[in-house]
Each structure stands twice: as structure tokens, then as C-alpha cells.
Write a protein that holds these residues in place. Structure first.
Motif, PDB file in Angstrom:
ATOM      1  N   ALA A 342       0.233  -1.282  -0.471  1.00 57.71           N
ATOM      2  CA  ALA A 342      -0.144  -0.146  -0.485  1.00 57.71           C
ATOM      3  C   ALA A 342       1.018   1.479  -0.111  1.00 57.71           C
ATOM      4  O   ALA A 342       0.218   2.722   0.194  1.00 57.71           O
ATOM      5  N   THR A 343       2.005   1.263   0.226  1.00 52.06           N
ATOM      6  CA  THR A 343       3.221   2.192   0.355  1.00 52.06           C
ATOM      7  C   THR A 343       4.568   2.166  -1.222  1.00 52.06           C
ATOM      8  O   THR A 343       4.581   1.151  -1.212  1.00 52.06           O
ATOM      9  N   ASP A 344       4.304   3.792  -1.287  1.00 54.21           N
ATOM     10  CA  ASP A 344       5.441   3.550  -2.553  1.00 54.21           C
ATOM     11  C   ASP A 344       6.382   2.788  -2.510  1.00 54.21           C
ATOM     12  O   ASP A 344       7.305   1.657  -3.136  1.00 54.21           O
ATOM     13  N   ALA A 345       7.271   3.206  -1.361  1.00 56.05           N
ATOM     14  CA  ALA A 345       8.422   2.090  -0.691  1.00 56.05           C
ATOM     15  C   ALA A 345       8.542   0.810  -0.731  1.00 56.05           C
ATOM     16  O   ALA A 345       9.958  -0.036  -1.636  1.00 56.05           O
ATOM     17  N   VAL A 346       7.288   0.326   0.045  1.00 59.64           N
ATOM     18  CA  VAL A 346       7.415  -1.448  -0.090  1.00 59.64           C
ATOM     19  C   VAL A 346       6.974  -1.559  -2.215  1.00 59.64           C
ATOM     20  O   VAL A 346       7.994  -2.577  -2.331  1.00 59.64           O
ATOM     21  N   GLN A 347       6.570  -1.287  -2.454  1.00 59.86           N
ATOM     22  CA  GLN A 347       5.912  -1.701  -3.796  1.00 59.86           C
ATOM     23  C   GLN A 347       7.931  -1.757  -4.470  1.00 59.86           C
ATOM     24  O   GLN A 347       7.584  -2.431  -5.549  1.00 59.86           O
ATOM     25  N   ALA A 348       8.729  -0.474  -4.662  1.00 59.24           N
ATOM     26  CA  ALA A 348       9.994  -0.079  -5.449  1.00 59.24           C
ATOM     27  C   ALA A 348      10.425  -1.921  -4.506  1.00 59.24           C
ATOM     28  O   ALA A 348      11.117  -2.387  -5.521  1.00 59.24           O
ATOM     29  N   LYS A 349      10.163  -1.718  -3.080  1.00 54.77           N
ATOM     30  CA  LYS A 349      10.970  -3.310  -2.918  1.00 54.77           C
ATOM     31  C   LYS A 349      10.344  -4.614  -3.736  1.00 54.77           C
ATOM     32  O   LYS A 349      11.233  -5.532  -3.944  1.00 54.77           O
ATOM     33  N   GLN A 350       9.254  -4.812  -3.672  1.00 52.65           N
ATOM     34  CA  GLN A 350       9.117  -5.058  -4.689  1.00 52.65           C
ATOM     35  C   GLN A 350       9.217  -5.595  -5.968  1.00 52.65           C
ATOM     36  O   GLN A 350       9.338  -6.962  -6.080  1.00 52.65           O
ATOM     37  N   VAL A 351       9.008  -4.516  -6.935  1.00 50.54           N
ATOM     38  CA  VAL A 351       9.045  -4.837  -7.969  1.00 50.54           C
ATOM     39  C   VAL A 351      10.515  -4.581  -8.291  1.00 50.54           C
ATOM     40  O   VAL A 351      11.130  -5.648  -9.435  1.00 50.54           O
ATOM     41  N   ALA A 352      12.055  -4.957  -7.467  1.00 49.86           N
ATOM     42  CA  ALA A 352      13.224  -5.162  -7.470  1.00 49.86           C
ATOM     43  C   ALA A 352      13.707  -6.356  -7.274  1.00 49.86           C
ATOM     44  O   ALA A 352      14.134  -7.396  -7.447  1.00 49.86           O
ATOM     45  N   ALA A 353      12.484  -7.159  -6.517  1.00 47.37           N
ATOM     46  CA  ALA A 353      12.674  -8.308  -6.473  1.00 47.37           C
ATOM     47  C   ALA A 353      12.118  -8.892  -7.310  1.00 47.37           C
ATOM     48  O   ALA A 353      12.776 -10.177  -7.332  1.00 47.37           O
ATOM     49  N   ASN A 354      10.969  -8.519  -7.612  1.00 46.93           N
ATOM     50  CA  ASN A 354      10.524  -9.750  -8.812  1.00 46.93           C
ATOM     51  C   ASN A 354       9.536  -8.664  -9.441  1.00 46.93           C
ATOM     52  O   ASN A 354       8.537  -7.756  -9.588  1.00 46.93           O
ATOM     53  N   ALA A 355      10.721  -8.664 -10.841  1.00 50.51           N
ATOM     54  CA  ALA A 355      10.227  -7.312 -12.284  1.00 50.51           C
ATOM     55  C   ALA A 355       8.426  -7.582 -12.515  1.00 50.51           C
ATOM     56  O   ALA A 355       8.015  -7.426 -13.004  1.00 50.51           O
ATOM     57  N   ASP A 356       8.057  -8.980 -12.570  1.00 53.29           N
ATOM     58  CA  ASP A 356       6.993  -9.241 -12.670  1.00 53.29           C
ATOM     59  C   ASP A 356       5.883  -9.008 -11.791  1.00 53.29           C
ATOM     60  O   ASP A 356       4.274  -8.272 -12.607  1.00 53.29           O
ATOM     61  N   LEU A 357       5.889  -7.912 -11.165  1.00 50.62           N
ATOM     62  CA  LEU A 357       5.449  -6.849 -10.205  1.00 50.62           C
ATOM     63  C   LEU A 357       4.822  -5.824 -11.126  1.00 50.62           C
ATOM     64  O   LEU A 357       4.425  -5.422 -10.158  1.00 50.62           O
ATOM     65  N   LYS A 358       6.125  -4.998 -11.482  1.00 44.41           N
ATOM     66  CA  LYS A 358       5.320  -4.020 -12.136  1.00 44.41           C
ATOM     67  C   LYS A 358       4.184  -3.430 -12.636  1.00 44.41           C
ATOM     68  O   LYS A 358       3.903  -2.564 -12.044  1.00 44.41           O
ATOM     69  N   VAL A 359       4.118  -4.227 -14.068  1.00 44.79           N
ATOM     70  CA  VAL A 359       2.483  -4.227 -14.241  1.00 44.79           C
ATOM     71  C   VAL A 359       1.469  -4.037 -13.567  1.00 44.79           C
ATOM     72  O   VAL A 359       1.014  -3.152 -13.506  1.00 44.79           O
ATOM     73  N   TRP A 360       1.897  -4.859 -12.016  1.00 42.94           N
ATOM     74  CA  TRP A 360       1.134  -4.419 -10.909  1.00 42.94           C
ATOM     75  C   TRP A 360       0.786  -3.601 -10.196  1.00 42.94           C
ATOM     76  O   TRP A 360      -0.425  -2.834  -9.780  1.00 42.94           O
ATOM     77  N   VAL A 361       2.113  -3.571 -10.063  1.00 42.41           N
ATOM     78  CA  VAL A 361       2.045  -1.989  -8.702  1.00 42.41           C
ATOM     79  C   VAL A 361       0.864  -0.665 -10.469  1.00 42.41           C
ATOM     80  O   VAL A 361       0.564   0.243  -9.622  1.00 42.41           O
ATOM     81  N   GLU A 362       1.668  -0.506 -11.046  1.00 41.34           N
ATOM     82  CA  GLU A 362       0.989   0.508 -11.805  1.00 41.34           C
ATOM     83  C   GLU A 362      -0.447   0.448 -12.081  1.00 41.34           C
ATOM     84  O   GLU A 362      -0.910   1.276 -12.196  1.00 41.34           O
ATOM     85  N   ALA A 363      -0.863  -0.625 -12.452  1.00 41.50           N
ATOM     86  CA  ALA A 363      -2.476  -1.174 -12.324  1.00 41.50           C
ATOM     87  C   ALA A 363      -2.999  -0.631 -10.989  1.00 41.50           C
ATOM     88  O   ALA A 363      -4.282  -0.427 -10.885  1.00 41.50           O
ATOM     89  N   VAL A 364      -2.131  -1.069  -9.851  1.00 40.94           N
ATOM     90  CA  VAL A 364      -2.445  -0.760  -8.150  1.00 40.94           C
ATOM     91  C   VAL A 364      -2.720   0.533  -7.877  1.00 40.94           C
ATOM     92  O   VAL A 364      -3.898   1.547  -7.722  1.00 40.94           O
ATOM     93  N   ARG A 365      -1.713   1.215  -8.424  1.00 41.23           N
ATOM     94  CA  ARG A 365      -1.300   2.791  -8.669  1.00 41.23           C
ATOM     95  C   ARG A 365      -2.569   3.256  -9.177  1.00 41.23           C
ATOM     96  O   ARG A 365      -3.512   4.687  -9.176  1.00 41.23           O
ATOM     97  N   ALA A 366      -3.363   2.767 -10.576  1.00 40.12           N
ATOM     98  CA  ALA A 366      -4.402   3.773 -11.287  1.00 40.12           C
ATOM     99  C   ALA A 366      -5.801   3.369 -10.498  1.00 40.12           C
ATOM    100  O   ALA A 366      -7.041   3.780 -10.961  1.00 40.12           O
ATOM    101  N   ALA A 367      -5.734   2.024  -9.830  1.00 38.02           N
ATOM    102  CA  ALA A 367      -6.689   1.546  -9.102  1.00 38.02           C
ATOM    103  C   ALA A 367      -7.817   2.335  -8.009  1.00 38.02           C
ATOM    104  O   ALA A 367      -7.253   3.539  -7.513  1.00 38.02           O
ATOM    105  N   LYS A 368      -9.170   1.815  -7.624  1.00 40.36           N
ATOM    106  CA  LYS A 368      -9.839   2.697  -7.142  1.00 40.36           C
ATOM    107  C   LYS A 368     -10.741   1.556  -5.973  1.00 40.36           C
ATOM    108  O   LYS A 368     -11.223   1.008  -6.903  1.00 40.36           O
ATOM    109  N   GLY A 369     -10.908   1.779  -5.127  1.00 42.26           N
ATOM    110  CA  GLY A 369     -12.134   1.554  -4.568  1.00 42.26           C
ATOM    111  C   GLY A 369     -13.016   1.173  -4.624  1.00 42.26           C
ATOM    112  O   GLY A 369     -14.060   2.027  -5.312  1.00 42.26           O
ATOM    113  N   ARG A 370     -13.971   0.521  -4.193  1.00 38.04           N
ATOM    114  CA  ARG A 370     -16.155  -0.082  -5.268  1.00 38.04           C
ATOM    115  C   ARG A 370     -16.212   0.863  -4.401  1.00 38.04           C
ATOM    116  O   ARG A 370     -17.705   2.048  -4.901  1.00 38.04           O
TER     117      ARG A 370
END
Length: 416
Positions: A342-370
Motif C-alpha cells: 500500500a506504500t510506494d516504498a514497499v512497492q519499489a522493493k517488490q518490483v526490485a525483488a520480482n520484475a513481474d510485479l511492475k505492471v501490477w504496481v502500475e495497475a494498483v496505482r491507477a486502481a480505485k476502491g469500489r
């Protein structure tokens, strides 16, 4: 959610009175010691799949130890958890920490079950605003997200290579539909998704609905009808199968995993299964109508603090929640739960550890709650007419315009 794991259909009928049945009873015993006296603090979560040997439960225990208390944890099915939380509040024995699917937050807040982060002094400043919005009602925040998941498009690289479609060129509805037409012309199948008449179907429709610029308060706007027309045209032209009418996200994934479909709309929770398909795949964001990434709905849970008679306990409750949502613990927790942090700092760590998550981080940043846009508990009353409407249009019983006109009438009446 993994919504996927958890739907909202039962929420539309939830009330405290509905809990007054024997099936709601459970061991809800909890310590009565105040924060200054240590004691036992209860945590309820929607992860019954994790036992005491899991990393998740070990983290809960450690957070308790660090706060100087003993943690008693119970895992429930999501719908069962909501019902029990309402009953426990009525009986005055709520857990100290309650972790719930994000659309449930507004239901519990409206029922007076939850404290605000202002009451408990929980720091939410580092949380992405679009994720925090799912737990906000009338300007007040009722908890902190532990992570999120959302939707994107998986693609079969072999199929797209064969028809000379570069997935990077798919930026809007027109380019996606053109790619599907090429796939069909080559004798392959286009796109599979879930359009079932439940919250799962609404969850999958929302990126297209919001990606048109439509608002949930006006289902039959020109934009909303355009989104439904996109789906109906895909079925009419053979670019998507009729099976979508009954597909859950799981059965839709199974269709994609057969290797016959070019695209599948699905979520982060399928990443492990994607690696088992036996074919090379990729992931792109769901495009909006005019271009760019469409806002997709967020799944995932909020960590909340239910109202207590003994307000002296809140200080320790805040320590527990801060521990669970800290940057230090979030990376391991969100990896375990297949969530984007839920935070930018940890999202960056996730992408660094797993490049497959890059598109998911982008999608979550554009997402919204129902329940964002201050819809709160109105959302389920809109979602059901919406899924009823797209089911009618996709089955051919109504035109997209007529289907959503009827849906809007029902939703407007239900949300007065």
C-alpha cells in the motif's frame, strides 16, 4: 479479496439483526486487561488457510510480543467474519484488531463498529491515497490497507507473435479489439473474462466501465453504455466466448490456461498459476477507452480497530496495527498474500525483488476502491443492478441501452 476470494453479494442484506442466529455464535472470549497491564489481545482475520506454523501467524505473534501482550488470533471466512464482527459489536466483545475485505469497511463503519484512525492515532500518511479511499466514509478513515490486488490482462505470447501483434501497442479499446480480430482471423480465440451475475462479474466489468469515464451513480450514461457495448460486441463478433456469462474468475483462468486464448482478464492471484501453464505469457494493464491505464477495482484487506468499552486498550491496539502495516513487515506479508503493498516504498522493493510485479504496481496505482467516491454502503445496491444489466445485454435479452436504463432505475431507487 482476492476477490475473487471474497464477494459482496451477502453484504447487501447484512444487518446486525441478521446476526441474531445460533450460527453466528463462536468463541469470542478476549482479555479484559487494559493496555498498561499487558494481557491478551484478540485479532480476527479472513485468512483461515494460515495455521499457527505460517509466516502470517508468526508475524501476529511477534507484533504482540513487541507490544508486550499475548495475541489470540482466529481466522474466518470473509462473509462469516463480517457477520461475527457485527454480532460481537452488539454484544460488546469485539476483537481488538479486525482485518476485513476493503468493501466491508463502510458497512462496519456505518454500523458503528469501527474507530477512526484519528481516534487511535494510526499513521496513514505513507499510504497511496487511492488505496486509502476504500476505507474512508464522509471524510473519516477507518483503518489502514495491508495491501491490494487488482486486475490486468494476461496474454499468450505465442498467439500474439503468430498474428504479429505487439502487446505494447495495445493502449486503448480500439487497438485491443483490432488485436482480437487478428487472433480470430487466425483461427484462435480472443479474450476470456468473468461476466457472471455476482460481484465477481461486477469486479471484472468495472475497469471497462470506469475506463470509459462512467460513474457508478449513473449506470446508463453514454459512457457506461459504451463499456457494455464493448463487451456485447465482443460476444456478438466471436471475439469472446459465450461462456463468460457463467465464468467465475477461476473458470475463466482455466480457459486461458488451456493455451487457446490470446488474453485473459485476471488478477495478481493467478501469477503462480501463470508460471504453470507451459506457455510463455505476459501482462499488460487494462486499457481505457481513450488510452492509458483504466482504473481497476482494488481487492485486499484493511486492518481496523473496533470500538472498545475500555478505551485504555487503544494504545496497544495501535502498536499492533502499526506493526502489521509497517514497511518492515509489509514486504513479507504482501508476498505471502500475493498483494501489492500500500506504500510506494514497499512497492519499489517488490518490483526490485520480482520484475513481474511492475505492471501490477502500475495497475494498483491507477486502481480505485469500489466504495470510493463516498459510495460506502450504497455500492452493493448499485453493483447488483449493474451485473443484472450486463447479464441481460450479454445474453441478448436486452440492448445495452435498455439493460442499463433498467439497472439505473433499480439502483437509483435502492440508494435513495
Amino acid at each position: 479479496m482476492t476477490l475473487p476470494r471474497r464477494g459482496l453479494r451477502a453484504l447487501a442484506a447484512l444487518s446486525v439483526a441478521a446476526c441474531l442466529v445460533a450460527a453466528c455464535s463462536n468463541d469470542t472470549s478476549k482479555g479484559t486487561e487494559t493496555a498498561t497491564a499487558g494481557g491478551t489481545y484478540t485479532i480476527w482475520d479472513p485468512y483461515p488457510q494460515f495455521d499457527d506454523s505460517s509466516d502470517w501467524v508468526k508475524l501476529l505473534t511477534k507484533c504482540g510480543t513487541d507490544a508486550g501482550v499475548t495475541v489470540k488470533r482466529t481466522g474466518f471466512d470473509t462473509t462469516d467474519l463480517t457477520t461475527k464482527a457485527l454480532l460481537a459489536a452488539q454484544q460488546g466483545n469485539s476483537p481488538d484488531v479486525l482485518i476485513v475485505d476493503n468493501p466491508v469497511v463502510s458497512t462496519l463503519a456505518e454500523a458503528g463498529v469501527l474507530t477512526t484512525t484519528e481516534d487511535t492515532k494510526i499513521d496513514t500518511s505513507a499510504v497511496e491515497p487511492n488505496l486509502l479511499a476504500a476505507g474512508q466514509v464522509d471524510g473519516k478513515t477507518y483503518g489502514i490497507p495491508i495491501g491490494a490486488n487488482t486486475l490486468a490482462l494476461y496474454y499468450n505470447k505465442k498467439i500474439l507473435d503468430a498474428v504479429k501483434v505487439d502487446p505494447a501497442t495495445i493502449k486503448d479499446w480500439a487497438s485491443l479489439t483490432a488485436a482480437l480480430q487478428k487472433v480470430k482471423a487466425a483461427g484462435k480465440k480472443g479474450i476470456t473474462f468473468s461476466a457472471i451475475g455476482t460481484e465477481e462479474g461486477s469486479f471484472q466489468f468495472l475497469p471497462w466501465f470506469w475506463g470509459s469515464g462512467a460513474q457508478l451513480t449513473q449506470l446508463d450514461s453514454a459512457q457506461g453504455v459504451a463499456a457494455l457495448t464493448l463487451w456485447t460486441d465482443w460476444l456478438k463478433n466471436g471475439l469472446a466466448p459465450n461462456s463468460v456469462l457463467n465464468n467465475t474468475q477461476t473458470t475463466s483462468w482455466q480457459e486461458f490456461a488451456s493455451g487457446n486464448f490470446a488474453f485473459s482478464e485476471n488478477g495478481t492471484w493467478q501469477l503462480a498459476n501463470a508460471k504453470k501453464t507451459g506457455f510463455e505469457y505476459g501482462i499488460i494493464p487494462i486499457p481505457s477507452q481513450a488510452g492509458g491505464t483504466a482504473p481497476a477495482p482494488t481487492g485486499g484487506e484493511f486492518v481496523t480497530a473496533p470500538v472498545q468499552n475500555d478505551k485504555g486498550k487503544y494504545a496497544t491496539t495501535t502498536k499492533l496495527i502499526s506493526c502489521l502495516s509497517s514497511n518492515e513487515n509489509a514486504l513479507a506479508t504482501d508476498t505471502t498474500l500475493s498483494y501489492v503493498a500500500a506504500t510506494d516504498a514497499v512497492q519499489a522493493k517488490q518490483v526490485a525483488a520480482n520484475a513481474d510485479l511492475k505492471v501490477w504496481v502500475e495497475a494498483v496505482r491507477a486502481a480505485k476502491g469500489r466504495t470510493s467516491d463516498n459510495l460506502g454502503t450504497k455500492y452493493p445496491k448499485i453493483s447488483e443492478p449493474m451485473w443484472t444489466g450486463f447479464q441481460a445485454a450479454l445474453s441478448g435479452s436486452k440492448s445495452p441501452q435498455d439493460a442499463f436504463a433498467a439497472a439505473q432505475t433499480t439502483a437509483a431507487s435502492a440508494t435513495k
